[in-house]
Every structure is written in C-alpha cells, then in structure tokens.
Scaffold this motif. Structure first.
Motif, short mmCIF file in Angstrom:
data_model
loop_
_atom_site.label_atom_id
_atom_site.label_comp_id
_atom_site.label_asym_id
_atom_site.label_seq_id
_atom_site.Cartn_x
_atom_site.Cartn_y
_atom_site.Cartn_z
N GLU A 4 -41.47 -15.83 -17.72
CA GLU A 4 -42.55 -14.84 -17.75
C GLU A 4 -43.86 -15.45 -18.22
OE1 GLU A 4 -44.13 -11.21 -16.96
OE2 GLU A 4 -42.01 -11.73 -16.68
N SER A 5 -43.77 -16.40 -19.19
CA SER A 5 -44.99 -16.99 -19.74
C SER A 5 -45.73 -17.86 -18.74
CB SER A 5 -44.63 -17.83 -20.98
OG SER A 5 -43.72 -18.85 -20.63
N LEU A 6 -45.03 -18.32 -17.68
CA LEU A 6 -45.65 -19.18 -16.70
C LEU A 6 -46.14 -18.42 -15.48
CD1 LEU A 6 -43.23 -22.26 -16.79
CD2 LEU A 6 -45.38 -21.91 -18.02
N ARG A 7 -45.96 -17.07 -15.45
CA ARG A 7 -46.40 -16.28 -14.31
C ARG A 7 -47.81 -15.75 -14.56
NH1 ARG A 7 -41.93 -12.23 -14.14
NH2 ARG A 7 -40.04 -13.47 -14.08
N HIS A 8 -48.60 -15.77 -13.51
CA HIS A 8 -49.94 -15.20 -13.64
C HIS A 8 -49.83 -13.69 -13.48
CE1 HIS A 8 -54.20 -14.48 -13.00
NE2 HIS A 8 -54.43 -15.72 -13.41
N PRO A 9 -50.51 -12.90 -14.34
CA PRO A 9 -50.34 -11.45 -14.29
C PRO A 9 -51.06 -10.77 -13.13
CG PRO A 9 -51.94 -12.06 -15.98
CD PRO A 9 -51.37 -13.34 -15.46
N ALA A 10 -51.99 -11.47 -12.45
CA ALA A 10 -52.81 -10.82 -11.43
C ALA A 10 -51.99 -10.22 -10.29
CB ALA A 10 -53.85 -11.81 -10.89
N PRO A 11 -50.98 -10.92 -9.70
CA PRO A 11 -50.25 -10.31 -8.59
C PRO A 11 -49.61 -8.97 -8.93
CG PRO A 11 -49.80 -12.66 -8.69
CD PRO A 11 -50.56 -12.31 -9.92
N MET A 12 -48.96 -8.88 -10.10
CA MET A 12 -48.30 -7.62 -10.44
C MET A 12 -49.32 -6.52 -10.72
SD MET A 12 -45.28 -6.49 -10.39
CE MET A 12 -44.10 -7.80 -10.66
N VAL A 112 -43.44 -10.88 -5.77
CA VAL A 112 -44.08 -11.45 -6.95
C VAL A 112 -43.04 -12.05 -7.88
CG1 VAL A 112 -45.36 -10.88 -9.03
CG2 VAL A 112 -46.10 -9.97 -6.84
N VAL A 113 -41.93 -11.35 -8.09
CA VAL A 113 -40.92 -11.79 -9.06
C VAL A 113 -40.00 -12.86 -8.47
CG1 VAL A 113 -38.98 -11.05 -10.48
CG2 VAL A 113 -41.00 -9.59 -10.26
N HIS A 114 -39.54 -12.66 -7.24
CA HIS A 114 -38.53 -13.54 -6.65
C HIS A 114 -39.07 -14.42 -5.53
CE1 HIS A 114 -35.34 -11.79 -9.03
NE2 HIS A 114 -35.69 -10.58 -8.63
N ARG A 115 -40.39 -14.45 -5.37
CA ARG A 115 -41.04 -15.35 -4.42
C ARG A 115 -40.64 -15.02 -2.98
NH1 ARG A 115 -43.32 -15.52 -8.44
NH2 ARG A 115 -43.83 -17.31 -9.74
N LEU A 116 -40.74 -15.98 -2.10
CA LEU A 116 -40.52 -15.77 -0.67
C LEU A 116 -39.14 -15.19 -0.35
CD1 LEU A 116 -41.24 -16.10 2.34
CD2 LEU A 116 -40.59 -18.51 2.13
N GLY A 167 -44.78 -13.31 -1.74
CA GLY A 167 -44.01 -14.30 -2.49
C GLY A 167 -44.65 -15.67 -2.48
N VAL A 168 -45.12 -16.10 -1.30
CA VAL A 168 -45.78 -17.41 -1.19
C VAL A 168 -47.07 -17.44 -2.00
CG1 VAL A 168 -46.92 -19.00 0.40
CG2 VAL A 168 -44.73 -17.96 1.03
N ALA A 169 -47.87 -16.38 -1.86
CA ALA A 169 -49.14 -16.34 -2.59
C ALA A 169 -48.92 -16.32 -4.09
CB ALA A 169 -49.94 -15.11 -2.16
N GLN A 172 -47.96 -19.85 -5.28
CA GLN A 172 -49.11 -20.75 -5.35
C GLN A 172 -50.01 -20.42 -6.54
OE1 GLN A 172 -50.90 -20.32 -1.49
NE2 GLN A 172 -49.56 -21.86 -0.54
N LEU A 173 -50.22 -19.14 -6.80
CA LEU A 173 -51.05 -18.75 -7.94
C LEU A 173 -50.41 -19.18 -9.25
CD1 LEU A 173 -53.62 -17.32 -8.81
CD2 LEU A 173 -52.34 -15.17 -8.84
N ASP A 174 -49.08 -19.05 -9.35
CA ASP A 174 -48.40 -19.48 -10.57
C ASP A 174 -48.49 -20.99 -10.74
OD1 ASP A 174 -47.74 -16.97 -11.39
OD2 ASP A 174 -45.71 -17.01 -10.56
#
Length: 384
Positions: A4-12, A112-116, A167-169, A172-174
């Motif tokens: 969770e700490s490595l995910r960017h919050p913007a997508p969610m 967002v959570v499980h990617r592609l 998922g791809v986007a 890449q953002l993360d």
C-alpha cells in the motif's frame, strides 16, 4: 500486488470521483427519463448504491479483497437491474442507461489494485452477466440480430479494455512513484553524507592533525613515533572516506570492499569492524587473491591471537591499495616466530605475486597488525 505504501493514491481517487459522477447520472436518469417501469426496485438500487459510495468515501478500507468482491457484486446487480426496471426491449433502444457508468468504477478499482490481470478479469466477469440483463428485460437471446449480438459483445469488451488500461496506467504511475521516492531517499542520504563530511573535515581531521603535531613536539621516542604514524594512517582513511563519491563498477572488475565485507560478515567468533575508503574497484582475480589473504589472516586471528576484536581497513592512497588486519590479541615477536609457515607461504607469497609487500607489526600483549600493500598500477592491469 504492490504494498500500500508504494501505491500512488491518485488512481483510486479518480475512481472515487467516477463513482460519484456515475451515481449522479443514475439519479438524473431515474428522475427525468420517465422510462423506469419499477420505481420501487429502482429506488432500492439507488439507495444501496449511494450508501456504498458514501461508505467507500468515508471509510478507511483495509480488507481490499472483500471490498472489491462486494463492489463487483453490486456492479452485477446494477447490470441486471438495468434490464429489470426498464420496459421490455428497452436494452435494444438508444435510451439513456439507468446504471450509467457505475459498473465501470468497479472494473477500474480492480485494475488499480490488481493491475492488468485483475482489471481485465473484472471486465470479463461483468461482460458475462450482460445476457442476464437482456433476459431481465424480457429479450430472448435467440431473437437478437447479428448487429445486436455484436453490440452486446462490444459492450462486454469495453469493460475488459477499460480494466486492462486502468491496470497498466496504475502500474506505470506506481513505478514513477517508487522512482521518485528512491530519488528522494538518495538525495537525503547525499545531504546526510555531506553533513558528515563537513563534520569530519572541520572537527575530526583537524583534531587528528593537532594531536599528531603535539606528539611530534613532545618527543622523538619510537613509541610516540609509532602512535603518530597510526594517527596519520587513520587520518588518511578518514580523509579518503570524506572525499570518496558514489562508486560505479567497471567492466570485468569487482569491489574489494564488498568482498571483504562479505568475509567480515561471515566471520564467526570475533567481531570484525570494516573501514573502507570507497568501493575500490579492481580486476576480479586481484580481488580473489586479496580476499584469500584476508581470509587466511582472519583464520590465524581465531586460532592464535585470543583477540576480542578485529579491525579490517581498506585504503586507496593513490599509488597503493593498502589492506590492514589488526587485532587486540596476545601478539608475538615477529623476528622470533618460527611457526608462521602459513603466514609466509599463504600470505606473503600471494601478495608478492601481486608485486606487493607485507608488513607485520606485533609484540607480546600488544596485538598484531598485518598490512598488505599492492601497487595500484600493477593491480589494475599492468604486468605482474
């Protein structure tokens, strides 16, 4: 799934904004379209969807797996309810959809959570329930024309493509988020290093220089001269540490510091403290030879020195690679030592093959220091 700490919050956050927009569209369609045939069922769906959206906005979600499962289940209910609350055959017309884009929010959240893979799988799951929406709208699948079947398939594929794209986007953002975080940590480490360098230069090195000068003024006795020499060596090591920058490897080379650090970490019984003036990149065979010598010296310390601590120092003084192994053991008199066959054969012979020399300083009760000095020009690739 990244932590969770490595995910960017913007997508969610964008997915949450999509939920509210889609829910607002559902309210507009329900009130203004005049096509809702079962208002009670539509009202229940609206209340449940609104409460779910509000809970996602206010709650600190922890069990993301359960939340995504409920979210997908609600999306399936909306798809089926779309056919149920509208008049028969309404799904075949171009009237505004009651469910709107809300099911896509569940697909996007999975992306967002499980990617592609997660986004595509969620989209495929919703696509599989589209025939149930047609059935709830009293549309027989056998009565659909070829174009109507293609429309339904395209509808399902749009869910799959949306989930995969999100998922791809998000991935890449993360990745960019982690790279920026690493750059920030590196900048912080560099700033801390510069602060320590300034402290070493302003305080420690100047104190060493004053102490060495004071000893030189007091006496010319050999004991004090040896102390001054030791202070000079440590001063040189600290100066090299302060001036050395980030190290980069060279083709065909190995880090002497890393090799000896591995020996120090694996050494059992006596703690070994390593001090190195940078990585000291050398040809791999030279690193192997020096590593074998140091391993032999550490073994001798364990067998004979009865020491409590060992200091391992690596210094690159411009002309030589200097490696020192010093212990606080019982020591010996080098001139009278007759049992040092291993020291002479294994240590001196290896160092001499590198065109270097070995120096031993010891005395009863004073510990032992073995210094290896190898010419840089020959070690880096000259003729040995």
């Amino acid at each position: 799934m990244p932590p969770e700490s490595l995910r960017h919050p913007a997508p969610m956050l964008l997915v949450l904004a999509l939920r509210w927009l889609a829910f607002g569209w559902m309210l507009v369609v329900a009130v203004l379209s005049g096509q809702i045939q079962r208002p009670v069922e539509a009202g229940v769906v609206l209340v449940v969807t609104g409460c779910w959206t509000a809970w996602l906005t206010l709650a600190a979600v922890r069990r993301m797996g359960y939340v995504l499962a409920v979210d997908l289940a609600l999306a399936v209910v909306l798809i089926v309810a779309y056919g149920h609350v509208y008049p028969p055959d309404a799904v075949l017309t171009d009237h505004p959809s009651f469910m709107g884009a809300y099911p896509t929010a569940a697909v996007a959240a999975c992306g967002v959570v499980h990617r592609l893979p997660g986004g595509a799988a969620a989209g495929a799951l919703l696509g599989l329930f589209l025939p149930f929406a047609y059935a709830a709208n009293e549309v027989a699948m056998t009565s659909l024309s070829f174009l109507q079947v293609l429309t339904m398939i395209g509808w399902g594929l749009s869910y799959v493509l949306l989930g995969g794209a999100v998922g791809v986007a998000a991935g890449q953002l993360d990745g960019l988020h982690r790279q920026i975080a690493r750059s920030g940590k590196q900048a912080a480490r560099l700033a801390e290093r510069q602060r320590l360098v300034a402290r070493i230069h302003d305080d420690v090195l100047q104190d060493f220089a004053r102490l060495r000068a004071r000893i030189g003024e007091l006496s010319d006795r050999p004991a004090l001269s040896a102390v001054a020499e030791g202070i000079a060596r440590q001063e040189t090591v600290l100066r090299e540490l302060a001036l050395s920058g980030p190290s980069t490897s060279q083709p065909g080379s190995a880090s002497l510091r890393d090799r000896l650090a591995g020996l120090a970490e694996r050494h059992e019984g006596i703690p070994v403290r390593l001090v190195a003036s940078g990585a000291v990149w050398l040809p791999g065979d030279v690193v192997d030879e020096i590593g074998a010598v140091v391993a032999e010296l550490l073994t001798n310390v364990v067998k004979h020195a009865r020491a409590r601590r060992v200091w391992l120092t690596i210094l690159h003084d411009g002309e030589h690679i200097v490696v020192s192994v010093r212990d606080d053991g019982v020591g010996f008199v080098p001139e009278r030592e007759t049992g040092g066959l291993g020291l002479r054969l294994s240590v001196r012979a290896r160092v001499e093959r590198l065109a270097g020399r070995t120096r031993i300083r010891s005395g009863p009760g004073r510990g032992t220091e073995v210094e290896l000095r190898v010419p840089v020009a020959l070690a880096v690739g000259g003729e040995r």
